[in-house]
Design an enzyme around this catalytic site. Structure first.
Site, PDB file in Angstrom:
ATOM      1  N   THR A 395      55.256  78.833  -4.164  1.00  9.47           N
ATOM      2  CA  THR A 395      55.707  78.089  -5.571  1.00  9.47           C
ATOM      3  C   THR A 395      55.479  78.670  -6.921  1.00  9.47           C
ATOM      4  O   THR A 395      54.524  79.415  -7.073  1.00  9.47           O
ATOM      5  CB  THR A 395      55.442  76.729  -5.403  1.00  9.47           C
ATOM      6  N   SER A 467      56.699  67.511  -5.711  1.00  8.64           N
ATOM      7  CA  SER A 467      55.710  67.100  -6.630  1.00  8.64           C
ATOM      8  C   SER A 467      55.887  67.960  -8.107  1.00  8.64           C
ATOM      9  O   SER A 467      55.182  67.908  -8.674  1.00  8.64           O
ATOM     10  CB  SER A 467      54.218  67.472  -6.135  1.00  8.64           C
ATOM     11  N   GLY A 486      51.434  74.560  -6.759  1.00  7.44           N
ATOM     12  CA  GLY A 486      50.136  73.901  -6.271  1.00  7.44           C
ATOM     13  C   GLY A 486      50.204  72.785  -5.369  1.00  7.44           C
ATOM     14  O   GLY A 486      49.559  71.713  -5.246  1.00  7.44           O
TER      15      GLY A 486
HETATM   16  O1  DON Z   1      58.292  70.561  -3.933  1.00  5.61           O
HETATM   17  C1  DON Z   1      57.158  70.474  -3.664  1.00  5.61           C
HETATM   18  O2  DON Z   1      56.528  69.596  -4.163  1.00  5.61           O
HETATM   19  C2  DON Z   1      56.454  71.411  -2.973  1.00  5.61           C
HETATM   20  N1  DON Z   1      57.639  72.245  -1.926  1.00  5.61           N
HETATM   21  C3  DON Z   1      55.763  72.544  -3.710  1.00  5.61           C
HETATM   22  C4  DON Z   1      54.980  73.461  -2.714  1.00  5.61           C
HETATM   23  C5  DON Z   1      54.127  74.245  -3.821  1.00  5.61           C
HETATM   24  O3  DON Z   1      53.787  73.921  -4.774  1.00  5.61           O
HETATM   25  C6  DON Z   1      53.131  75.104  -3.081  1.00  5.61           C
HETATM   26  N2  DON Z   1      52.128  75.660  -3.609  1.00  5.61           N
HETATM   27  N3  DON Z   1      51.482  76.369  -4.124  1.00  5.61           N
END
Ligand code: DON
Length: 584
Positions: A395, A467, A486
Site C-alpha cells: 500500500t 482502513s 499500514g
Molecule cells: O484497504 C485497506 O485497509 C488495506 N487493503 C490496506 C493494506 C495496507 O495498508 C497494507 N500495508 N501496509
C-alpha cells in the site's frame, strides 16, 4: 453467512447508552457527514482562500513517481493530473504496494471553488462472489483463497479512478498524465531493494502462476540489483487506458484478457463485473479539532470515522497539561474505543446503514470519554485474542499541493505485498487481494487482525471496508496533506501525524516520528522501537498496558503549506529510502 455481534462487557455501559441516546436526540455534531446529501462540501476556506503558493510539492514513496508528478505539473497539469502521473508510475515501479490491478481512495480540495470531495475507486466484489470459496471443506477459513490467486481479487477501481480524476478535475488529457508511467514501463527502471525483497518474499506464491513468473521472476529469480526491468504488457494496457479512457481497461481487449485469465485460474469474474465498475464520489468526513478542520475518508473506509471519533474523545481532555505517559494513555484508550466500533458497524455505505451520526456525535464521544479511567488501561476483553499481522511494506500514500493551492491526498493499494501475486496473462496487470478486507468468515480476523461484522460481509458489487485514511488538515495558519499505508495501523499513524502537525511539527518531523498503535483486539499497544522513553514506557506498563514491539510501520508522505509565509514543504518517510518529497 451468519454473524453474531460481539458485545464487549465494558463497551455497552449505561453511560455509553445514555450518551448514544442523547447524541441521537440532540443530533449535535462536531464531525459532519452527509452520506447521500450533496456530493461534496464546498467549504469556505480559512485564510488561504485566495492564496496561491506559486510552487508545488509532492511527496511519494518512490522518486520516479514524484518526478513523474513534477513532470506533468511542468507541462501545465494541476495537482489532480499529477496524482494520475504519480499513481500510474507507482503501478510500474512499486507494484508491491499499489497498481492498476488495485484501487485507491483520495480526498481532494479544489482551490478555485473550495470543493472538497472523496473519490472512492475501491475494488468491488464480483457478482459471483461466494463465501464458500473462502472456507476449507472442514469449514475453517481458507487463508489461501482469501490472499492468493484470482479468488482473492476484487474488481479493480484504480484505472477508472485515474480516468475520473483526469476527466473531472484535471487540466490535461489522460494520455499526457499517463505518459511518464508508459515511458518508464517501456524503457525500464532499476527495481529498488524493497521491490526485490517483496518479490523474493512472495516467490513461492508467484511461482504458481505462469504470467507472474514471466513478469516478476525472469529466469526464475527476482530481478538483480542494478538490472533494468521492463514491463511492456503493462505499458500496452496503460496505452489503451490513455487512448480510450476507462473503457480501455474495463471493455475490449484488456477486459477480455482479464476475465479469461481469472476464469482459467479458478476465479469468477465476468465481463459485466468489469463493464459495470463505477467510481463513487462521496462527501468526506470533516471534523474540527483545536482550530483545524480535518477532511478525511468516509465509509467504505473506516479511517475517517475512527479519526473523528478519536479526536472527538480527545477534545474533552486538556492534553497539554498532562505528562507524556498520561497523554499517550488517553490517546490509546480513544484508539481502543474507535476500533471497537470499526469491528461492529462499518461497511460499504451503498449496502449497509451505519449509525454515522451517532458515531460522529460529540455526545457519543462524551460517553466514551467518561468510560476512560484516568490512570488505568481498560481491558478490551470478551473477544477472543487475535494476532494482528505485521502489515509489511505494501500500500502506498502520496500527497500533492500545486501552485494554485489544489490539494490531494491519495492512498492506493493492492492490499497484501504484491496483492494476489496473480498477473493476468497478456495484460501486465497484477491483481489485488482486496477480498480479504471483507469479513469473509464470521468472527475470524483478516490479515491485519481486523474482525468484521455483517456490515462488512461480502456481497455482489459491494466494496470491502478499508482502513485507508487520506486526509487534509486545514488551518488558518497552516494546512497539510497526509496519509500512510499500514493496514489497520494506517488509522492510528495518520492520527498521530495529524496531532503532530497540529502541535506545530514540520513535514520532515511528522514523516519521521516514531509511532504506536492500539486496535482494540489484540489488547496490546504495538510500539516502534524508541517511541517511548524508558520512564514513559514504565508508567504505561504500570497502568496495565502490554507494550508489543512491531517492526514494520507505514510510509508516510506529507506535504505542508504555511499560509503565513506562503511556503510549501514536502517530506517522504525515512523508513522508505526510495521515497522523495520535493518542492518545485
Ligand atoms: O484497504 C485497506 O485497509 C488495506 N487493503 C490496506 C493494506 C495496507 O495498508 C497494507 N500495508 N501496509
Amino acid at each position: 453467512m451468519t454473524f453474531s455481534r460481539r458485545r464487549p462487557a465494558w463497551g455497552r455501559s449505561a453511560s455509553r447508552g445514555l450518551a448514544l441516546l442523547l447524541g441521537l436526540l440532540l443530533g449535535g455534531s462536531a464531525a459532519a457527514f452527509a452520506a447521500d446529501g450533496p456530493r461534496a462540501a464546498t467549504a469556505a476556506a480559512p485564510s488561504q482562500a485566495a492564496q496561491k503558493p506559486g510552487r508545488a510539492a509532492i511527496a511519494s514513496a518512490n522518486f520516479h513517481a514524484t518526478n513523474a508528478g513534477l513532470e506533468v505539473l511542468a507541462r501545465g497539469g494541476n495537482a489532480f493530473d499529477a496524482a494520475v502521473a504519480v499513481a500510474s508510475t507507482l503501478s510500474v515501479v512499486e507494484p508491491e504496494s499499489s497498481g492498476i490491478g488495485g484501487g485507491f481512495m483520495a480526498v481532494l480540495r479544489r482551490a478555485g471553488d473550495g470543493r472538497e470531495v472523496f473519490i472512492d475507486a475501491r475494488e468491488t466484489a464480483p457478482a459471483a462472489v461466494d463465501s464458500k470459496d473462502y472456507l476449507k471443506p472442514d469449514g475453517t477459513p481458507n487463508r489461501d483463497t482469501a490472499l492468493n490467486g484470482p479468488l482473492s481479487a476484487g474488481i479493480p477501481g484504480e484505472p477508472a479512478g485515474l480516468a475520473w480524476l483526469a476527466k473531472h478535475y484535471g487540466k490535461l488529457p489522460l494520455k499526457d498524465s499517463l505518459a511518464p508511467a508508459i515511458r518508464i514501463a517501456r524503457d525500464g527502471f532499476e527495481p529498488d531493494s524493497r521491490l526485490r525483497e517483496a518479490i523474493a518474499d512472495r516467490a513461492d506464491d508467484l511461482r504458481r502462476w505462469p504470467a507472474s513468473v514471466a513478469k516478476y521472476l525472469p529466469g526464475g529469480k527476482p530481478p538483480a540489483e542494478g538490472a533494468a526491468w521492463r514491463d511492456p504488457d503493462q505499458a500496452h494496457t496503460l496505452e489503451l487506458l490513455a487512448e480510450r479512457g476507462a473503457d480501455g481497461f474495463y471493455r475490449g481487449e484488456v477486459a477480455q484478457k482479464l476475465v479469461a485469465a481469472v476464469r482459467a485460474a479458478g476465479g469468477n469474474w465476468s465481463a459485466a463485473d468489469l463493464a459495470g465498475y463505477q467510481v463513487k464520489e462521496r462527501a468526506p468526513i470533516s471534523v474540527d479539532y483545536r482550530g483545524y478542520r480535518i477532511v478525511t475518508a468516509p465509509p467504505p473506509s473506516s479511517g475517517g470515522v475512527a479519526v473523528a471519533e478519536i479526536l472527538n474523545i480527545l477534545r474533552g481532555f486538556d492534553l497539554g497539561k498532562l505528562d507524556r505517559a498520561h497523554r499517550i494513555h488517553l490517546v490509546i484508550e480513544a484508539m481502543r474505543r474507535a476500533f471497537r466500533d470499526h469491528n461492529d458497524y462499518l461497511g460499504d455505505p451503498d449496502f449497509v446503514k451505519m449509525p454515522l451520526e451517532m458515531l460522529l456525535s460529540p455526545y457519543y464521544a462524551d460517553g466514551l470519554r467518561q468510560s476512560i479511567l484516568p490512570d488505568k488501561a481498560t481491558p478490551s476483553s470478551m473477544l477472543p485474542y487475535t494476532a494482528a499481522a505485521d502489515p509489511g511494506m505494501h500500500t502506498t500514500h502520496f500527497s500533492i499541493i500545486d501552485k494554485d493551492g489544489n490539494m490531494i491526498a491519495v492512498t492506493s493499494t493492492v492490499n497484501y505485498t504484491l496483492g494476489s501475486t496473480f498477473v493476468a496473462a497478456g495484460t501486465g496487470v497484477l491483481l489485488n487481494d482486496e477480498m480479504d478486507d471483507f469479513a469473509l468468515v464470521a468472527g475470524k480476523p483478516n490479515v491485519y487482525g481486523l474482525l468484521g461484522s455483517e456490515a462488512n460481509a461480502p456481497k455482489p458489487g459491494k466494496r470491502m471496508l478499508s482502513s485507508m485514511t487520506p486526509s487534509l488538515v486545514i488551518g488558518a495558519d497552516r494546512s497539510a496533506v497526509i496519509g500512510s499505508p499500514g493496514g489497520s495501523t494506517i488509522i492510528t499513524q495518520v492520527l498521530e501525524g495529524i496531532l503532530a502537525f497540529i502541535d506545530g511539527k514540520s513535514a520532515t518531523a511528522i514523516a519521521a516520528q516514531k509511532r504506536f498503535h492500539h486496535q482494540f483486539m489484540p489488547d496490546r499497544v504495538d510500539v516502534e522501537e524508541g517511541v517511548f522513553d524508558p520512564a514513559t514506557a514504565e508508567s504505561l506498563k504500570r497502568m496495565g498496558y502490554e507494550l508489543h514491539p512491531r517492526q514494520s510501520w507505514g510510509f508516510m508522505n506529507v506535504v505542508t503549506w504555511d499560509h503565513k509565509t506562503n511556503t510549501l514543504d514536502a517530506a517522504s518517510d525515512p523508513r522508505r529510502p526510495s521515497g522523495l518529497g520535493k518542492v518545485q
